[in-house]
Design a protein around this motif. Structure first.
Motif, short mmCIF file in Angstrom:
data_model
loop_
_atom_site.label_atom_id
_atom_site.label_comp_id
_atom_site.label_asym_id
_atom_site.label_seq_id
_atom_site.Cartn_x
_atom_site.Cartn_y
_atom_site.Cartn_z
N ALA A 274 0.83 -1.20 0.00
CA ALA A 274 0.00 0.00 0.00
C ALA A 274 0.87 1.25 0.00
O ALA A 274 0.62 2.20 -0.76
CB ALA A 274 -0.92 -0.01 1.22
N ARG B 118 -6.75 0.57 8.71
CA ARG B 118 -7.27 0.22 10.04
C ARG B 118 -6.51 0.98 11.13
O ARG B 118 -7.08 1.53 12.04
CB ARG B 118 -7.14 -1.30 10.21
CG ARG B 118 -7.63 -1.84 11.49
CD ARG B 118 -7.54 -3.35 11.46
NE ARG B 118 -6.15 -3.83 11.31
CZ ARG B 118 -5.81 -5.12 11.27
NH1 ARG B 118 -6.74 -6.05 11.35
NH2 ARG B 118 -4.55 -5.47 11.13
N SER C 142 -3.99 -7.17 3.60
CA SER C 142 -3.92 -8.62 3.49
C SER C 142 -5.19 -9.26 4.05
O SER C 142 -5.22 -10.46 4.28
CB SER C 142 -2.68 -9.14 4.20
OG SER C 142 -2.58 -8.56 5.48
N GLY D 232 -5.24 -9.64 -8.43
CA GLY D 232 -3.84 -9.26 -8.62
C GLY D 232 -3.03 -10.13 -9.56
O GLY D 232 -1.82 -9.93 -9.70
P1 NAP Z 1 1.44 -6.11 4.79
O1 NAP Z 1 2.67 -5.27 4.67
O2 NAP Z 1 1.46 -7.27 5.73
O3 NAP Z 1 0.25 -5.10 5.23
C1 NAP Z 1 -0.96 -5.58 5.67
C2 NAP Z 1 -2.01 -4.45 5.64
O4 NAP Z 1 -3.29 -5.06 5.72
C3 NAP Z 1 -1.91 -3.46 6.79
O5 NAP Z 1 -2.27 -2.18 6.31
C4 NAP Z 1 -2.98 -3.99 7.77
O6 NAP Z 1 -3.53 -2.99 8.58
C5 NAP Z 1 -4.02 -4.47 6.79
N1 NAP Z 1 -4.93 -5.50 7.31
C6 NAP Z 1 -4.64 -6.79 7.55
N2 NAP Z 1 -5.75 -7.43 7.99
C7 NAP Z 1 -6.75 -6.50 8.02
C8 NAP Z 1 -8.13 -6.55 8.36
N3 NAP Z 1 -8.71 -7.68 8.80
N4 NAP Z 1 -8.85 -5.42 8.25
C9 NAP Z 1 -8.28 -4.27 7.83
N5 NAP Z 1 -6.98 -4.16 7.49
C10 NAP Z 1 -6.23 -5.27 7.58
O7 NAP Z 1 0.95 -6.67 3.39
P2 NAP Z 1 1.54 -6.40 1.93
O8 NAP Z 1 2.79 -7.16 1.79
O9 NAP Z 1 1.55 -4.93 1.68
O10 NAP Z 1 0.47 -7.14 0.98
C11 NAP Z 1 -0.86 -6.69 0.89
C12 NAP Z 1 -1.61 -7.52 -0.15
O11 NAP Z 1 -1.07 -7.29 -1.44
C13 NAP Z 1 -1.53 -9.03 0.05
O12 NAP Z 1 -2.81 -9.56 -0.22
C14 NAP Z 1 -0.53 -9.50 -0.98
O13 NAP Z 1 -0.74 -10.84 -1.38
C15 NAP Z 1 -0.85 -8.54 -2.11
N6 NAP Z 1 0.25 -8.34 -3.11
C16 NAP Z 1 0.02 -8.73 -4.42
C17 NAP Z 1 1.01 -8.49 -5.40
C18 NAP Z 1 0.77 -8.92 -6.84
O14 NAP Z 1 1.73 -8.96 -7.64
N7 NAP Z 1 -0.43 -9.21 -7.23
C19 NAP Z 1 2.23 -7.89 -5.06
C20 NAP Z 1 2.42 -7.51 -3.73
C21 NAP Z 1 1.41 -7.73 -2.78
P3 NAP Z 1 -2.83 -2.50 9.96
O15 NAP Z 1 -1.77 -1.51 9.56
O16 NAP Z 1 -3.93 -1.90 10.74
O17 NAP Z 1 -2.25 -3.75 10.60
#
Ligand code: NAP
Length: 275
Positions: A137, A156, A192, A238
Protein backbone atom coordinates in the motif's frame (compact mmCIF):
# COMPACT_ATOMS: atom_id res chain seq x y z
CA UNK A 1 8.54 -27.30 -6.46
CA UNK A 2 10.49 -27.14 -3.19
CA UNK A 3 12.22 -23.91 -2.27
CA UNK A 4 15.72 -24.16 -0.91
CA UNK A 5 17.75 -22.44 1.71
CA UNK A 6 20.13 -20.07 -0.08
CA UNK A 7 23.04 -21.94 1.54
CA UNK A 8 22.01 -25.06 -0.43
CA UNK A 9 21.89 -23.32 -3.84
CA UNK A 10 23.67 -24.84 -6.82
CA UNK A 11 25.00 -22.75 -9.75
CA UNK A 12 22.17 -21.06 -11.65
CA UNK A 13 20.99 -17.95 -13.50
CA UNK A 14 17.99 -16.23 -11.86
CA UNK A 15 15.90 -16.68 -8.71
CA UNK A 16 13.30 -15.14 -6.43
CA UNK A 17 14.18 -14.64 -2.78
CA UNK A 18 11.98 -13.88 0.21
CA UNK A 19 10.80 -15.29 3.51
CA UNK A 20 8.51 -17.17 3.28
CA UNK A 21 8.89 -18.08 -0.40
CA UNK A 22 7.29 -21.50 -0.73
CA UNK A 23 4.18 -20.27 -2.54
CA UNK A 24 5.91 -17.99 -5.03
CA UNK A 25 4.77 -18.35 -8.63
CA UNK A 26 7.77 -16.51 -10.07
CA UNK A 27 9.65 -19.71 -11.04
CA UNK A 28 6.68 -20.92 -13.13
CA UNK A 29 6.22 -17.50 -14.75
CA UNK A 30 9.89 -17.08 -15.72
CA UNK A 31 10.37 -20.71 -16.78
CA UNK A 32 7.39 -20.30 -19.13
CA UNK A 33 9.17 -17.31 -20.70
CA UNK A 34 12.47 -19.25 -21.02
CA UNK A 35 10.60 -22.10 -22.69
CA UNK A 36 8.89 -19.73 -25.13
CA UNK A 37 12.25 -18.24 -26.21
CA UNK A 38 14.16 -21.59 -25.94
CA UNK A 39 16.55 -20.03 -23.43
CA UNK A 40 18.75 -22.50 -21.50
CA UNK A 41 18.36 -20.59 -18.23
CA UNK A 42 17.37 -21.62 -14.71
CA UNK A 43 15.06 -19.78 -12.30
CA UNK A 44 14.94 -20.99 -8.68
CA UNK A 45 13.49 -19.77 -5.40
CA UNK A 46 15.37 -19.41 -2.15
CA UNK A 47 14.33 -18.64 1.39
CA UNK A 48 16.41 -15.70 2.64
CA UNK A 49 15.84 -14.31 6.16
CA UNK A 50 16.29 -10.53 6.32
CA UNK A 51 19.42 -10.69 8.48
CA UNK A 52 21.12 -12.95 5.89
CA UNK A 53 20.31 -10.74 2.87
CA UNK A 54 23.80 -9.41 2.01
CA UNK A 55 25.50 -12.75 2.64
CA UNK A 56 22.97 -14.56 0.47
CA UNK A 57 23.47 -12.12 -2.43
CA UNK A 58 27.23 -12.52 -2.23
CA UNK A 59 26.87 -16.30 -2.23
CA UNK A 60 24.43 -16.41 -5.16
CA UNK A 61 26.57 -14.00 -7.21
CA UNK A 62 29.53 -16.33 -6.61
CA UNK A 63 27.44 -19.23 -7.95
CA UNK A 64 26.86 -17.39 -11.23
CA UNK A 65 23.40 -15.93 -10.56
CA UNK A 66 22.78 -12.82 -12.68
CA UNK A 67 19.53 -11.46 -11.31
CA UNK A 68 17.05 -11.80 -8.48
CA UNK A 69 13.43 -10.98 -7.88
CA UNK A 70 12.98 -9.90 -4.31
CA UNK A 71 9.81 -10.23 -2.31
CA UNK A 72 8.82 -9.65 1.32
CA UNK A 73 10.45 -8.86 3.68
CA UNK A 74 13.51 -7.98 1.56
CA UNK A 75 12.37 -5.17 -0.76
CA UNK A 76 13.79 -2.35 1.36
CA UNK A 77 17.09 -4.21 1.92
CA UNK A 78 17.36 -4.68 -1.85
CA UNK A 79 16.87 -0.95 -2.38
CA UNK A 80 19.69 -0.18 0.07
CA UNK A 81 21.98 -2.85 -1.46
CA UNK A 82 21.77 -1.48 -5.03
CA UNK A 83 24.21 1.18 -6.21
CA UNK A 84 21.91 2.44 -8.99
CA UNK A 85 18.10 2.42 -8.76
CA UNK A 86 15.31 3.39 -11.15
CA UNK A 87 13.18 6.52 -10.54
CA UNK A 88 10.16 4.34 -9.59
CA UNK A 89 12.24 2.62 -6.90
CA UNK A 90 13.76 5.92 -5.74
CA UNK A 91 10.29 7.39 -5.17
CA UNK A 92 9.18 4.62 -2.83
CA UNK A 93 12.42 3.30 -1.29
CA UNK A 94 11.74 -0.34 -2.18
CA UNK A 95 12.45 -2.51 -5.21
CA UNK A 96 11.81 -6.04 -6.40
CA UNK A 97 14.27 -6.68 -9.26
CA UNK A 98 18.05 -6.72 -8.99
CA UNK A 99 20.92 -7.14 -11.47
CA UNK A 100 23.61 -8.84 -9.37
CA UNK A 101 26.41 -8.08 -11.82
CA UNK A 102 25.84 -4.32 -12.08
CA UNK A 103 24.18 -3.78 -8.66
CA UNK A 104 21.31 -1.99 -10.40
CA UNK A 105 17.74 -2.30 -9.15
CA UNK A 106 14.28 -1.48 -10.46
CA UNK A 107 10.75 -1.64 -9.11
CA UNK A 108 8.50 -3.49 -11.55
CA UNK A 109 5.52 -3.74 -9.13
CA UNK A 110 4.64 -0.08 -9.67
CA UNK A 111 4.64 0.06 -13.50
CA UNK A 112 2.88 -3.32 -13.48
CA UNK A 113 0.07 -1.91 -11.35
CA UNK A 114 -0.22 1.26 -13.45
CA UNK A 115 -0.28 -0.83 -16.61
CA UNK A 116 -3.26 -2.81 -15.29
CA UNK A 117 -5.03 0.45 -14.40
CA UNK A 118 -4.49 1.64 -17.97
CA UNK A 119 -5.88 -1.64 -19.32
CA UNK A 120 -9.03 -0.98 -17.27
CA UNK A 121 -9.36 2.51 -18.78
CA UNK A 122 -8.51 4.38 -15.55
CA UNK A 123 -6.72 7.51 -16.79
CA UNK A 124 -3.72 9.17 -15.18
CA UNK A 125 -4.92 11.66 -12.59
CA UNK A 126 -8.11 9.77 -11.77
CA UNK A 127 -9.28 9.72 -8.13
CA UNK A 128 -8.23 6.45 -6.47
CA UNK A 129 -8.84 5.06 -2.98
CA UNK A 130 -6.16 2.78 -1.53
CA UNK A 131 -6.95 0.54 1.44
CA UNK A 132 -4.01 -0.42 3.65
CA UNK A 133 -0.67 0.90 4.87
CA UNK A 134 1.60 -2.14 4.57
CA UNK A 135 4.56 -2.45 2.20
CA UNK A 136 2.46 -2.73 -0.96
CA UNK A 137 0.00 0.00 0.00
CA UNK A 138 2.75 2.47 0.90
CA UNK A 139 4.59 1.90 -2.38
CA UNK A 140 1.36 2.31 -4.36
CA UNK A 141 0.26 5.44 -2.50
CA UNK A 142 3.59 7.23 -3.02
CA UNK A 143 4.05 6.21 -6.64
CA UNK A 144 0.46 6.93 -7.69
CA UNK A 145 0.56 10.33 -5.95
CA UNK A 146 3.87 11.01 -7.73
CA UNK A 147 2.31 10.04 -11.07
CA UNK A 148 -0.44 12.63 -10.57
CA UNK A 149 -3.34 10.40 -9.48
CA UNK A 150 -5.62 11.90 -6.82
CA UNK A 151 -5.00 9.46 -3.99
CA UNK A 152 -7.09 8.96 -0.84
CA UNK A 153 -6.04 6.27 1.59
CA UNK A 154 -7.59 4.48 4.54
CA UNK A 155 -5.98 2.03 6.95
CA UNK A 156 -7.27 0.22 10.04
CA UNK A 157 -4.34 1.75 11.94
CA UNK A 158 -4.57 5.37 10.78
CA UNK A 159 -1.31 6.50 12.41
CA UNK A 160 0.68 4.53 9.82
CA UNK A 161 -0.80 6.65 7.03
CA UNK A 162 -0.35 9.87 9.02
CA UNK A 163 3.36 9.08 9.31
CA UNK A 164 3.60 8.30 5.61
CA UNK A 165 1.80 11.54 4.69
CA UNK A 166 4.12 13.57 6.94
CA UNK A 167 7.20 12.10 5.22
CA UNK A 168 5.86 12.08 1.64
CA UNK A 169 6.86 14.75 -0.87
CA UNK A 170 3.76 13.79 -2.89
CA UNK A 171 0.45 14.91 -1.32
CA UNK A 172 -2.39 12.46 -0.68
CA UNK A 173 -5.44 12.43 1.61
CA UNK A 174 -5.62 10.29 4.74
CA UNK A 175 -9.22 9.25 5.41
CA UNK A 176 -10.55 8.86 8.96
CA UNK A 177 -13.19 6.36 7.88
CA UNK A 178 -13.47 3.78 5.07
CA UNK A 179 -15.85 5.98 3.11
CA UNK A 180 -14.99 6.36 -0.58
CA UNK A 181 -14.56 9.99 -1.68
CA UNK A 182 -17.06 11.27 -4.26
CA UNK A 183 -16.15 10.45 -7.87
CA UNK A 184 -13.61 7.75 -7.04
CA UNK A 185 -12.76 5.65 -10.13
CA UNK A 186 -11.05 2.71 -8.47
CA UNK A 187 -10.77 1.24 -4.96
CA UNK A 188 -7.64 -0.83 -4.40
CA UNK A 189 -7.52 -3.38 -1.61
CA UNK A 190 -3.83 -3.45 -0.67
CA UNK A 191 -4.51 -4.96 2.75
CA UNK A 192 -3.92 -8.62 3.49
CA UNK A 193 -7.50 -8.98 4.84
CA UNK A 194 -8.70 -10.98 1.82
CA UNK A 195 -5.95 -13.57 2.22
CA UNK A 196 -7.22 -14.16 5.77
CA UNK A 197 -10.78 -14.46 4.44
CA UNK A 198 -11.78 -11.22 6.21
CA UNK A 199 -14.05 -8.45 4.88
CA UNK A 200 -13.31 -4.75 5.14
CA UNK A 201 -15.76 -2.26 6.68
CA UNK A 202 -16.03 -0.27 3.46
CA UNK A 203 -19.07 1.94 2.88
CA UNK A 204 -20.20 0.47 -0.46
CA UNK A 205 -23.50 2.35 -0.70
CA UNK A 206 -22.14 5.47 -2.38
CA UNK A 207 -20.43 3.55 -5.21
CA UNK A 208 -21.78 3.30 -8.75
CA UNK A 209 -21.30 0.30 -11.04
CA UNK A 210 -18.57 1.96 -13.12
CA UNK A 211 -16.17 1.94 -10.13
CA UNK A 212 -13.42 -0.69 -10.36
CA UNK A 213 -12.73 -2.79 -7.24
CA UNK A 214 -9.15 -4.06 -7.48
CA UNK A 215 -7.67 -6.55 -4.99
CA UNK A 216 -3.89 -7.07 -5.10
CA UNK A 217 -4.41 -10.63 -3.83
CA UNK A 218 -5.53 -13.52 -6.03
CA UNK A 219 -5.75 -17.28 -6.12
CA UNK A 220 -8.61 -17.82 -3.66
CA UNK A 221 -12.11 -16.39 -3.10
CA UNK A 222 -11.57 -12.78 -2.04
CA UNK A 223 -14.25 -11.28 0.26
CA UNK A 224 -13.47 -7.75 -1.01
CA UNK A 225 -14.17 -8.68 -4.63
CA UNK A 226 -17.18 -10.79 -3.66
CA UNK A 227 -18.72 -7.78 -1.86
CA UNK A 228 -17.95 -5.56 -4.86
CA UNK A 229 -19.41 -8.03 -7.31
CA UNK A 230 -22.58 -8.41 -5.21
CA UNK A 231 -23.07 -4.65 -5.59
CA UNK A 232 -22.51 -4.76 -9.37
CA UNK A 233 -19.05 -3.15 -9.41
CA UNK A 234 -16.33 -4.11 -11.91
CA UNK A 235 -13.66 -6.32 -10.30
CA UNK A 236 -10.04 -7.33 -10.89
CA UNK A 237 -7.66 -9.44 -8.83
CA UNK A 238 -3.84 -9.26 -8.62
CA UNK A 239 -2.92 -12.02 -11.06
CA UNK A 240 -2.35 -9.74 -14.06
CA UNK A 241 -0.15 -7.47 -11.95
CA UNK A 242 1.89 -10.46 -10.83
CA UNK A 243 2.48 -11.49 -14.45
CA UNK A 244 3.27 -7.95 -15.57
CA UNK A 245 5.87 -7.37 -12.82
CA UNK A 246 7.55 -10.65 -13.86
CA UNK A 247 7.35 -9.75 -17.55
CA UNK A 248 9.00 -6.36 -16.96
CA UNK A 249 11.79 -8.01 -14.92
CA UNK A 250 12.36 -10.59 -17.69
CA UNK A 251 12.56 -7.83 -20.34
CA UNK A 252 14.94 -5.72 -18.23
CA UNK A 253 17.31 -8.64 -17.64
CA UNK A 254 17.23 -10.25 -21.08
CA UNK A 255 16.14 -7.59 -23.56
CA UNK A 256 13.53 -9.88 -25.11
CA UNK A 257 9.77 -9.39 -25.27
CA UNK A 258 8.09 -11.36 -22.48
CA UNK A 259 5.38 -13.83 -23.62
CA UNK A 260 2.71 -12.52 -21.25
CA UNK A 261 -0.07 -14.93 -22.19
CA UNK A 262 2.20 -17.98 -21.66
CA UNK A 263 3.31 -16.50 -18.33
CA UNK A 264 -0.29 -15.89 -17.29
CA UNK A 265 -1.22 -19.47 -18.24
CA UNK A 266 1.61 -20.75 -16.05
CA UNK A 267 0.07 -19.09 -12.98
CA UNK A 268 -3.00 -21.35 -13.30
CA UNK A 269 -0.99 -24.54 -13.58
CA UNK A 270 0.61 -24.53 -10.13
CA UNK A 271 -0.58 -23.50 -6.67
CA UNK A 272 0.75 -20.33 -5.04
CA UNK A 273 -0.40 -16.96 -3.82
CA UNK A 274 2.22 -14.30 -4.39
CA UNK A 275 5.16 -13.06 -6.42
P1 NAP B 1 1.44 -6.11 4.79
O1 NAP B 1 2.67 -5.27 4.67
O2 NAP B 1 1.46 -7.27 5.73
O3 NAP B 1 0.25 -5.10 5.23
C1 NAP B 1 -0.96 -5.58 5.67
C2 NAP B 1 -2.01 -4.45 5.64
O4 NAP B 1 -3.29 -5.06 5.72
C3 NAP B 1 -1.91 -3.46 6.79
O5 NAP B 1 -2.27 -2.18 6.31
C4 NAP B 1 -2.98 -3.99 7.77
O6 NAP B 1 -3.53 -2.99 8.58
C5 NAP B 1 -4.02 -4.47 6.79
N1 NAP B 1 -4.93 -5.50 7.31
C6 NAP B 1 -4.64 -6.79 7.55
N2 NAP B 1 -5.75 -7.43 7.99
C7 NAP B 1 -6.75 -6.50 8.02
C8 NAP B 1 -8.13 -6.55 8.36
N3 NAP B 1 -8.71 -7.68 8.80
N4 NAP B 1 -8.85 -5.42 8.25
C9 NAP B 1 -8.28 -4.27 7.83
N5 NAP B 1 -6.98 -4.16 7.49
C10 NAP B 1 -6.23 -5.27 7.58
O7 NAP B 1 0.95 -6.67 3.39
P2 NAP B 1 1.54 -6.40 1.93
O8 NAP B 1 2.79 -7.16 1.79
O9 NAP B 1 1.55 -4.93 1.68
O10 NAP B 1 0.47 -7.14 0.98
C11 NAP B 1 -0.86 -6.69 0.89
C12 NAP B 1 -1.61 -7.52 -0.15
O11 NAP B 1 -1.07 -7.29 -1.44
C13 NAP B 1 -1.53 -9.03 0.05
O12 NAP B 1 -2.81 -9.56 -0.22
C14 NAP B 1 -0.53 -9.50 -0.98
O13 NAP B 1 -0.74 -10.84 -1.38
C15 NAP B 1 -0.85 -8.54 -2.11
N6 NAP B 1 0.25 -8.34 -3.11
C16 NAP B 1 0.02 -8.73 -4.42
C17 NAP B 1 1.01 -8.49 -5.40
C18 NAP B 1 0.77 -8.92 -6.84
O14 NAP B 1 1.73 -8.96 -7.64
N7 NAP B 1 -0.43 -9.21 -7.23
C19 NAP B 1 2.23 -7.89 -5.06
C20 NAP B 1 2.42 -7.51 -3.73
C21 NAP B 1 1.41 -7.73 -2.78
P3 NAP B 1 -2.83 -2.50 9.96
O15 NAP B 1 -1.77 -1.51 9.56
O16 NAP B 1 -3.93 -1.90 10.74
O17 NAP B 1 -2.25 -3.75 10.60
Amino acid sequence: MMSLRWQDAEPGDYAVIGNPIDHSKSPQIHQAAYQFHSLPLTYERFCVPLEEFSLALLHLTGLGYKGLNVTLPLKEAAFKWCKVVSPEAEAVGVLNTVNLLTKEGINTDIPAFISTLNQEGIPQGAPLMILGAGGSAQALILSLAKEGYTVSAWNRTKSRLDQLADASPFPFTVLDDPVPPPGVACIVNATSASLAGESLPLDWDSLSSDVLAYDLAYGKPLPFLESASDRGLKTRDGRQMLVEQGALAFEWWLGKLAPRSDMLKATYEHPGTHS
